[in-house]
Every structure is written in C-alpha cells, then in structure tokens.
Design a protein around this motif. Structure first.
Motif, mmCIF file in Angstrom:
data_model
loop_
_atom_site.group_PDB
_atom_site.id
_atom_site.type_symbol
_atom_site.label_atom_id
_atom_site.label_comp_id
_atom_site.label_asym_id
_atom_site.label_seq_id
_atom_site.Cartn_x
_atom_site.Cartn_y
_atom_site.Cartn_z
ATOM 1 N N SER A 98 -4.553 9.580 10.699
ATOM 2 C CA SER A 98 -3.114 9.819 10.624
ATOM 3 C C SER A 98 -2.790 10.290 9.213
ATOM 4 C CB SER A 98 -2.328 8.538 10.914
ATOM 5 O OG SER A 98 -2.721 7.961 12.159
ATOM 6 N N PRO A 99 -2.051 11.375 9.063
ATOM 7 C CA PRO A 99 -1.722 11.865 7.725
ATOM 8 C C PRO A 99 -0.718 10.951 7.037
ATOM 9 C CG PRO A 99 -0.568 13.147 9.375
ATOM 10 C CD PRO A 99 -1.501 12.235 10.131
ATOM 11 N N PRO A 100 -0.692 10.929 5.699
ATOM 12 C CA PRO A 100 0.273 10.092 4.975
ATOM 13 C C PRO A 100 1.717 10.382 5.365
ATOM 14 C CG PRO A 100 -1.371 10.960 3.467
ATOM 15 C CD PRO A 100 -1.596 11.649 4.777
ATOM 16 N N GLU A 101 1.992 11.611 5.777
ATOM 17 C CA GLU A 101 3.357 11.980 6.150
ATOM 18 C C GLU A 101 3.866 11.211 7.371
ATOM 19 O OE1 GLU A 101 1.516 14.771 3.589
ATOM 20 O OE2 GLU A 101 0.871 14.156 5.614
ATOM 21 N N GLU A 102 2.959 10.612 8.132
ATOM 22 C CA GLU A 102 3.359 9.825 9.298
ATOM 23 C C GLU A 102 3.601 8.358 8.961
ATOM 24 O OE1 GLU A 102 1.300 12.246 13.016
ATOM 25 O OE2 GLU A 102 0.409 10.363 12.335
ATOM 26 N N VAL A 103 3.500 7.998 7.686
ATOM 27 C CA VAL A 103 3.638 6.604 7.275
ATOM 28 C C VAL A 103 4.903 6.426 6.442
ATOM 29 C CG1 VAL A 103 2.583 4.693 6.013
ATOM 30 C CG2 VAL A 103 1.131 6.312 7.264
ATOM 31 N N VAL A 104 5.775 5.542 6.890
ATOM 32 C CA VAL A 104 6.987 5.187 6.145
ATOM 33 C C VAL A 104 6.919 3.687 5.862
ATOM 34 C CG1 VAL A 104 9.501 5.123 6.138
ATOM 35 C CG2 VAL A 104 8.309 7.011 7.272
ATOM 36 N N THR A 105 6.912 3.320 4.583
ATOM 37 C CA THR A 105 6.831 1.915 4.209
ATOM 38 C C THR A 105 8.181 1.426 3.688
ATOM 39 O OG1 THR A 105 6.274 2.190 1.860
ATOM 40 C CG2 THR A 105 4.453 2.370 3.454
ATOM 41 N N ARG B 278 0.828 -1.200 0.000
ATOM 42 C CA ARG B 278 0.000 0.000 0.000
ATOM 43 C C ARG B 278 0.867 1.256 0.000
ATOM 44 N NH1 ARG B 278 -3.031 -3.301 3.650
ATOM 45 N NH2 ARG B 278 -5.134 -3.727 2.890
ATOM 46 N N THR B 279 0.334 2.312 -0.590
ATOM 47 C CA THR B 279 0.991 3.611 -0.537
ATOM 48 C C THR B 279 0.740 4.239 0.833
ATOM 49 O OG1 THR B 279 -0.943 4.828 -1.315
ATOM 50 C CG2 THR B 279 0.522 3.915 -2.999
ATOM 51 N N PRO B 280 1.544 5.237 1.227
ATOM 52 C CA PRO B 280 1.255 5.935 2.483
ATOM 53 C C PRO B 280 -0.158 6.526 2.513
ATOM 54 C CG PRO B 280 3.476 6.432 1.787
ATOM 55 C CD PRO B 280 2.845 5.654 0.667
ATOM 56 N N GLN B 281 -0.652 6.969 1.370
ATOM 57 C CA GLN B 281 -2.009 7.517 1.316
ATOM 58 C C GLN B 281 -3.047 6.429 1.610
ATOM 59 O OE1 GLN B 281 0.386 7.999 -0.984
ATOM 60 N NE2 GLN B 281 0.798 10.183 -0.669
ATOM 61 N N GLN B 282 -2.819 5.227 1.092
ATOM 62 C CA GLN B 282 -3.749 4.131 1.353
ATOM 63 C C GLN B 282 -3.687 3.680 2.813
ATOM 64 O OE1 GLN B 282 -2.157 1.610 -1.750
ATOM 65 N NE2 GLN B 282 -3.943 1.925 -3.062
ATOM 66 N N VAL B 283 -2.498 3.649 3.377
ATOM 67 C CA VAL B 283 -2.363 3.297 4.793
ATOM 68 C C VAL B 283 -3.055 4.350 5.654
ATOM 69 C CG1 VAL B 283 -0.747 2.969 6.698
ATOM 70 C CG2 VAL B 283 -0.226 2.012 4.443
ATOM 71 N N SER B 284 -2.859 5.611 5.313
ATOM 72 C CA SER B 284 -3.512 6.701 6.048
ATOM 73 C C SER B 284 -5.028 6.537 6.031
ATOM 74 C CB SER B 284 -3.108 8.042 5.438
ATOM 75 O OG SER B 284 -3.862 9.101 5.976
ATOM 76 N N ALA B 285 -5.574 6.217 4.860
ATOM 77 C CA ALA B 285 -7.022 6.029 4.746
ATOM 78 C C ALA B 285 -7.491 4.841 5.578
ATOM 79 C CB ALA B 285 -7.408 5.836 3.283
ATOM 80 N N LYS B 286 -6.713 3.766 5.592
ATOM 81 C CA LYS B 286 -7.085 2.585 6.380
ATOM 82 C C LYS B 286 -7.082 2.903 7.861
ATOM 83 C CE LYS B 286 -5.864 -2.271 7.114
ATOM 84 N NZ LYS B 286 -5.132 -3.438 6.603
ATOM 85 N N LEU B 287 -6.058 3.603 8.319
ATOM 86 C CA LEU B 287 -5.999 3.984 9.731
ATOM 87 C C LEU B 287 -7.174 4.882 10.098
ATOM 88 C CD1 LEU B 287 -2.167 4.670 10.033
ATOM 89 C CD2 LEU B 287 -3.423 2.872 11.234
ATOM 90 N N GLY B 288 -7.479 5.827 9.233
ATOM 91 C CA GLY B 288 -8.599 6.724 9.501
ATOM 92 C C GLY B 288 -9.913 5.984 9.609
#
Length: 266
Positions: A66-73, A50-60
């Motif tokens: 959580s904003p995408p900027e907080e996700v490092v894959t 997943r992209t950081p944007q997709q992870v952000s959406a899942k967490l939300g």
C-alpha cells in the motif's frame, strides 16, 4: 459482496488488518481481492507513532502493499489542522510520526525544556520519560494549548494483549494539570474527513474494531460501519454498548461476502 455497496473503504489498522507485527488472518488475501475489484482503500489510524511511509512499509512486509498516500494517521490529521490555524511552536510527547507530521506542516518543534510554547501535542510515545512528562505538564500549566492526536486508552498488541495507548499519557497530563485536551483522532470528525478526502468517495464504509472510536465516530457522521471482532471489542461488549455498527463479523474477510450480519437494534 459487501464492499461493492460502497465507493470508499476506510480501514482502521491495529486489530483490523494486523495485530502487533502479525497480519490478522485473511487480511492480506482480502485486501488483494478488493484491489483487484477496483475498491478505493484508505487506512486511517489513531496510532500516531509511525509515519505514513513506515506504515506503508509495514503493510508491504505483511503482504499488503500500500502506498504512503493511502495512509492517514492521527498525527498527519493533527498537523494539518494546526497548520491551518497558523501553526506555531510545539512541544511534542510522541514518536517520529508526530514530530515528522508537525515539521512537514511547518510547525516549529522544540525539544529539551523550553520555557514556553504555543502547543503541547501528545501521541503515543515509545520513549516516554518522566522528564518529558513533567515538561509537558509545566508547559500546559503555563498556558500552552493541549492537543492530543487521539485518546485511545489502549491498543491491541500481540497474543491478544492490550498495551497502553496515547490516552493513558493524555490522562496523566490531565490529572496533573486539570486541563482537558482537544482531541483530533477518532471518534472525532477530523480524521474521518481527512481519510474520506484522501479516498475521494462519497459513500464510505468504515471498518474498525473499537466501538467507542471507529464505530461511534463514523456513526455520528451518518456513515455505515463494519465492526470486526479481531481486535479490541467482543460480542459481549457489543451487546452492552450504546454504539451500534451497521454490520458485525469475525474479521475483514466479511467484505467479500454477501450475507454479513446486519445489526438492527440496541
């Protein structure tokens, strides 16, 4: 509380804050309480699909905005590392997270059956076919550098199931070619360093569920760790493991407590 002893909290995702499409019990409330307390939070994950944007959406969607900027894959860390080396052409066996990260970093991703590429990059691939596996192996045989976003053999799914991870795909290519990959994700240092750089701290606590990746990798850097038993590894596996976390607890709710069990010896 335990979290207040550190200036950055680096959370693994699968098995720590969610399992499959369900949050780990207590995770949304804990993340919310930590944010209200002013904690610096970054999520780092070996899952490259997943992209950081997709992870952000899942967490939300699970009550942990959580904003995408907080996700490092592992995919973004891999892309940054390869771009810093000059980039090149790449054949990817992986999902949108890998393809998007490499493209955003300026690498040229080639699909189909190219005759040659500079790199074969492998991550978790939900759309794996034998044809793509064959192409990846042929390109490695022809001299492409073999890079893995991570080598996790499994990852936690729903109902306490373990699903095949990127490491299972990596092993197939290594078996067919005899070539070992360069691995970017945990337990190797690049992903940890990328997460701490994003958080901005100097004294992090790494929260994870796997002894051989989350705990071993952070400990090698001299960082403290919290092993949570809500994911892959169990108390029995901890007893037999050479990797020792700083603390162990049932789940992330321990971050809000003062009396978390400290692991003192092998």
């Amino acid at each position: 509380m335990l979290a207040a002893r550190y200036d950055a909290l680096l959370f693994d995702l699968d098995g720590v804050v969610y399992r499959g499409d369900e949050p780990v019990p207590g995770a949304p409330e804990t993340i919310g309480a930590l944010r209200r307390a002013g904690a610096r939070i970054v999520f780092l994950t070996n899952n490259s699909s997943r992209t950081p944007q997709q992870v952000s959406a899942k967490l939300g969607a699970m009550g942990m905005p959580s904003p995408p900027e907080e996700v490092v894959t592992s995919a973004t860390a891999t892309a940054d590392l390869l771009a810093a080396r000059g980039g090149g052409t790449a054949f990817v066996m992986g999902g949108d997270g890998v393809v998007g990260a490499l493209t955003d970093a300026g690498l040229q991703v080639l699909d189909g059956e190219p005759e040659s590429v500079d790199l074969v990059v492998v991550g978790i691939d939900d759309d794996l076919t034998y044809a793509r596996l064959r192409t990846a192996c042929l390109l490695v045989h022809r001299g492409a550098r073999f890079v893995a976003t991570n080598a996790d053999p499994t990852f936690p799914g729903p109902r306490s199931e373990l699903w095949p991870g990127a490491g299972a795909l990596v092993a197939a290519i290594t078996t067919a070619t005899g070539v070992e990959p360069e691995v970017v994700g945990k337990p190797h240092a690049p992903l940890f360093h990328a997460a701490l750089h994003r958080a901005g701290g100097t004294n992090p606590l790494v929260i994870g569920d796997r002894l051989d990746t989350d705990i071993a990798g952070a400990a090698a850097l001299g960082w403290d760790t919290l092993l949570v038993l809500s994911g892959v590894d169990t108390e029995e596996e901890l007893a037999d493991s050479p990797y020792r976390p700083t603390y162990v607890a049932a789940d992330v709710r321990a971050l809000l407590l003062d009396d978390v069990v400290r692991v003192t010896g092998p």
